[in-house]
Write a protein that holds these residues in place. Structure first.
Motif, mmCIF file in Angstrom:
data_model
loop_
_atom_site.group_PDB
_atom_site.id
_atom_site.type_symbol
_atom_site.label_atom_id
_atom_site.label_comp_id
_atom_site.label_asym_id
_atom_site.label_seq_id
_atom_site.Cartn_x
_atom_site.Cartn_y
_atom_site.Cartn_z
ATOM 1 N N ASP A 181 0.829 -1.212 0.000
ATOM 2 C CA ASP A 181 0.000 0.000 0.000
ATOM 3 C C ASP A 181 0.859 1.256 0.000
ATOM 4 O O ASP A 181 0.543 2.242 -0.676
ATOM 5 N N ALA A 182 1.957 1.249 0.768
ATOM 6 C CA ALA A 182 2.827 2.422 0.804
ATOM 7 C C ALA A 182 3.490 2.639 -0.549
ATOM 8 O O ALA A 182 3.598 3.782 -1.026
ATOM 9 N N VAL A 183 3.956 1.572 -1.184
ATOM 10 C CA VAL A 183 4.580 1.704 -2.505
ATOM 11 C C VAL A 183 3.564 2.224 -3.518
ATOM 12 O O VAL A 183 3.880 3.068 -4.373
ATOM 13 N N ARG A 184 2.338 1.738 -3.399
ATOM 14 C CA ARG A 184 1.290 2.220 -4.315
ATOM 15 C C ARG A 184 1.077 3.729 -4.141
ATOM 16 O O ARG A 184 0.956 4.471 -5.125
ATOM 17 N N ALA A 185 1.077 4.189 -2.901
ATOM 18 C CA ALA A 185 0.893 5.623 -2.650
ATOM 19 C C ALA A 185 2.060 6.435 -3.203
ATOM 20 O O ALA A 185 1.866 7.543 -3.728
ATOM 21 N N MET A 186 3.277 5.895 -3.129
ATOM 22 C CA MET A 186 4.442 6.609 -3.632
ATOM 23 C C MET A 186 4.445 6.676 -5.155
ATOM 24 O O MET A 186 5.047 7.579 -5.737
#
Length: 888
Positions: A181-186
């Motif tokens: 999820d964090a990578v997707r947000a980045m």
């Protein structure tokens, strides 16, 4: 830049900042390379601005780092000009440590950050060890970052973590990789596939940000995710190089220069290498490949610097290092450390320059206690030293051996010292050869080659006695005294110690005098001559007055170990606790380990079995404990397991024997062979018991060691051998071997050895003595001996045989015996040992043993803490009274 998924760790770290009623702390922030440790601590520092003064230090990734480099980044702000003066003078190193502690303990609240301690030198790690144990008394939060993936099992930082484990003011925090999820947000606003990027990167933040930057995006930017038009680079290195490829040639040249210069690239040096580099520097800063940290240029991460460095051809890299070396030599007015000069000279393949800078860097490191770095600098010089004169090479070899032996007496240490001795012989320098042979003798001892040690020591004395008296002769004499002491040739040890003392006094060599006094004392105490105490006291005063930290614990180590060896366990315990406190105060961890191992064996004999097991187990689990400490800890564990009837006793005693046999000394073999004989007896193997005791008994008799000879003879008799124990052997063993069981039990009781007392009582055959033995065995948890005593009572037709603790007692939440529970209740009422003894009609000594056992079982360090823990766990008051039916 926004940080993702770091809120919980940030909250934990910020809560450690000293405040009202709360002292300082050490926070160790770990994680894999590229996980964002630097970004995280910088973010926290910004959030704490105004609440704490910030101090920052960086460890450099040099092949051999400069000693105390990260400390000297911030120490001048705390100590002024004296910081560099103290750091240069190795004899004042302790003053530097104390000065840092004092300044962090007063004034404003401070946040001190030391980055990348996996690259730290030994002296810096010593600072962290010193401060880490004392942070609670400061007004500072010390934050150290390290790469978890860089720490092997024996890495110095891994050892440091072990030494600081369990301390309430030390906290370990881990930064985890990012979630999908964090990578997707980045990836928002880029054409990258976040699923593929997370799969390739494993959620590594640096990898992710480099890929996004190379793709022309900004991490966490606005916009809708696009299609996967950019392939994800296979490695971090590929991502970095892809990003660098988009820069102009002059900017790439700056990156290469900065990569060669190391973690911090001074702009003036970049200019010296490249000429006008202003435009290239500006473009590197604009691209985010470089940034300013103070007045120096740095890469955002060491992974990026390493990628650029490794992408250069070897010859191009060598030429750049050579240019750096010339530039540094051209500007002598600038403060440049010799460790850095040696690094660039080595990488430039400039042997002549290495031989100028590396030995001086080694001497500087050795003075500061950075022995690992000193050894590596000397090794660096030796690689280029094939053409040196014999005397120059011999001196380098000895310097390497003396620095490296502090870390362990390895084969390379032995080979270097042997070659040095040979070279001194070839050049005809008798004094240097004699001194080298004396040092070689000490290395042989640690390598378990005692015969070679004896030959080297005799030859050393022969050479040095042919010359006028010298300090070198004094050191050779004290080496011979140590050899005689280890072999338990006590009269000879005293004689050689006195010769060494005379030499020390002639040359006013205080450290030599301390060692000589301790050797004399050891010999006298082993001869049971009280005059040894006077020599120990003189050694203590000399070491303390001169501030000789290296030998300040030697008198305590000498006295406590001899008291233990001679079964004066209560006296030994007092000395051991005092000695351990001295070692902890001065961070003498090796000496502390040895005393802790003796404490484990002492507690075993005093009946504090749980405490013994915990201390011995901690030492055995550690990979950095020296052999002499490990031997004693293994002996304590082996005897404990055998007496309890637990599995694994023989295995740990096998390891102890393997270590002890390398020494060929009665000092090390005595505890092992006696323990192995007892284990064999308890296992019912009389043949093996006899063999274990017989293997060392003649040597113990030859050296008239009353306790080793007494116990070995005792086991020989129990195994069926017809031996007469001489009158001078230890009375408790001799009395029991001769059938005077109750007299032997009384002798063991006088020495506070409950298991040995019970063992003697159990052999008396009387119902009264057997019942007393059974009670003692059951209180200790000596199940095999308790079962044997119960069988003997049944065979006598005894009635009312004790059946051990009631089920309610066995179910005590903390595992306390009924008597210990009574003592705990009395402690809660504020009674001293004497008060407890009077209330329960026992001796103060016995009350003290119960208190020690309670502290161990509750895993606390003092009475107040024990009562607090008992309150927390509901062990006090009416509830316990009703459960156990015991008066309080």
């Amino acid at each position: 830049m926004e940080l993702f998924e770091r809120d919980d760790v940030e909250t934990h770290l910020r809560a450690l900042l000293p405040g009202a009623g709360r002292g300082g702390a050490l926070a160790l922030v770990g994680g894999e390379a590229g996980v964002g440790k630097t970004a995280f601590v910088r973010h926290v520092a910004r959030r704490l601005e105004g609440r704490a003064e910030l101090l920052w230090g960086d460890c450099d990734p040099l092949g051999v780092p400069q000693p105390l480099a990260p400390v000297l980044d911030f120490a001048p702000r705390l100590l002024g000009a004296s910081a560099n003066e103290l750091a240069v003078d190795g004899s004042r190193r302790d003053l530097l440590f104390r000065a840092l502690l004092d300044r962090l303990s007063d004034g404003p609240v401070r946040l001190v950050v030391i980055e990348d301690v996996h690259w730290a030198d030994d002296a810096t790690l010593d600072v962290l060890r010193f401060l880490g144990r004392r942070m609670a008394q400061t007004r500072a939060l010390l934050v150290c970052t390290y790469r978890e993936d860089a720490l092997g099992p024996e890495h110095p930082v891994r050892v440091l973590l072990g030494h600081l484990a369990g301390m309430p003011s030390v906290h370990r925090l881990e930064l985890a990789p990012l979630s999908p999820d964090a990578v997707r947000a980045m990836c928002v606003g880029t054409d990258l596939d976040p699923v593929e990027l997370h799969r390739r990167s494993g959620g590594n933040p640096f990898y992710v940000t480099e890929v996004i930057a190379a793709a022309g995006g900004a991490a966490g930017g606005e916009g809708a995710p696009g299609r996967n038009t950019h392939a994800v680079p296979a490695t971090v290195r590929d991502a970095v190089l892809a990003r660098a490829a988009g820069l102009e040639a002059e900017a790439r040249a700056v990156l290469e220069a900065a990569a060669v210069l190391g973690a911090r690239a001074e702009p003036w040096l970049v200019e010296a290498l490249l000429g006008d580099a202003e435009t290239g520097i500006d473009r590197c800063l604009a691209s985010g490949m470089l940034e300013y940290a103070g007045d120096a240029l740095t890469f955002r991460h060491e992974l990026a610097r390493d990628a650029i460095d490794q992408a250069m051809s070897p010859e191009h890299r060598r030429r750049l290092h050579a240019a750096v070396l010339r530039a540094l030599e051209t500007y002598p007015d600038r403060r440049i450390d010799v460790a850095r000069m040696a690094h660039h000279a080595d990488n430039a393949h400039d042997g002549a320059a290495v031989l100028v800078y590396a030995p001086e860097a080694g001497r500087q490191a050795a003075r500061l206690g950075a022995h690992r770095e000193a050894a590596r600098q000397y090794a660096r010089a030796l690689r280029f030293g094939a053409g040196l004169e014999e005397a120059e090479r011999a001196a380098l070899l000895e310097a390497f051996a003396q620095a490296r032996r502090v870390l362990g007496h390895t084969r390379e240490v032995l080979e270097a010292q042997e070659e040095a001795a040979r070279l001194w012989h070839e050049v005809g320098d008798v004094r240097a050869e004699g001194a080298a042979l004396a040092r070689l003798a000490g290395i042989y001892v640690h390598r378990g080659r005692n015969d070679d040690a004896e030959r080297a020591s005799r030859r050393s004395l022969e050479l040095l006695r042919s010359l006028p008296p010298s300090r070198e002769l004094g050191h050779a004499q004290v080496v011979q005294a140590a050899l005689r002491m280890r072999a338990r040739d006590n009269e000879a040890a005293v004689a050689w110690g006195r010769r060494a003392l005379g030499t020390a006094e002639r040359f006013a060599d205080v450290e030599l005098a301390v060692r000589a006094h301790c050797r004399i004392a050891a010999g006298l105490l082993l001869l049971e001559d009280a005059a040894g105490e006077e020599h120990l006291e003189r050694a203590r005063r000399l070491a303390q007055d001169a501030g000789l930290v290296r030998v300040i614990a030697l008198p305590d180590v000498t006295a406590a170990s001899i008291s233990g060896e001679y079964h004066r366990f209560e006296e030994a315990r007092r000395m051991l606790l005092a000695g351990i406190a001295t070692c902890r105060e001065h961070d003498l961890d090796s000496d502390a380990d040895y005393l802790q191992a003796w404490l484990a064996l002492t507690d075993l004999h005093l009946g504090a079995w749980r405490a013994s097991a915990e201390v011995a187990g901690e030492i055995v689990r550690r990979t950095d404990a020296e052999a002499i400490s490990r031997i004693l800890a293994l002996v304590a564990l082996g005897r404990l397991r055998a007496r309890r009837g637990d599995s694994g006793a023989r295995e740990v005693l096998d390891e102890a024997l393997a270590l002890a046999e390398r020494t060929h000394t009665l000092q090390r073999l005595g505890p092992v062979r006696t323990a192995r004989a007892e284990e064999a007896w308890l296992a019912g193997d009389l043949q093996r018991c006899n063999a274990e005791a017989a293997s060392l008994y003649p040597q113990a008799i030859e050296h008239r060691h009353p306790w080793f000879a007494g116990e070995l003879g005792y086991w020989l008799r129990r195994a069926g051998s017809d031996v007469d124990l001489p009158e001078w052997t230890a009375a408790p063993f001799r009395l029991e071997a001769d059938g005077a069981y109750e007299e032997a039990a009384a002798a063991w009781h006088a020495r506070s050895c409950p298991y040995e007392e019970a063992r003697a009582l159990a052999r008396s055959g009387s119902e009264r003595a057997l019942k007393r033995a059974l009670t003692l065995f059951e209180d200790l948890g000596a199940h095999p001996a308790a079962a044997a005593a119960a069988r003997a009572l049944r065979q006598l037709g005894a009635r009312a045989i004790p059946r051990g603790p009631r089920p309610s007692t066995r179910a005590h939440p903390a595992g306390l015996t009924p008597r210990e529970d009574q003592v705990l209740q009395l402690l809660a009422r504020g009674l001293t040992n004497r008060g407890v003894a009077a209330a329960l009609h026992i001796s103060p000594k016995t009350a003290g043993h119960h208190v020690s056992s309670i502290l161990a079982k509750l895993d606390v360090h003092g009475r107040t803490e024990a009562v607090s823990e008992a309150h927390r766990r509901g062990l006090l008051g009416d509830a316990r009274d009703r459960e156990n039916g015991e008066p309080t």
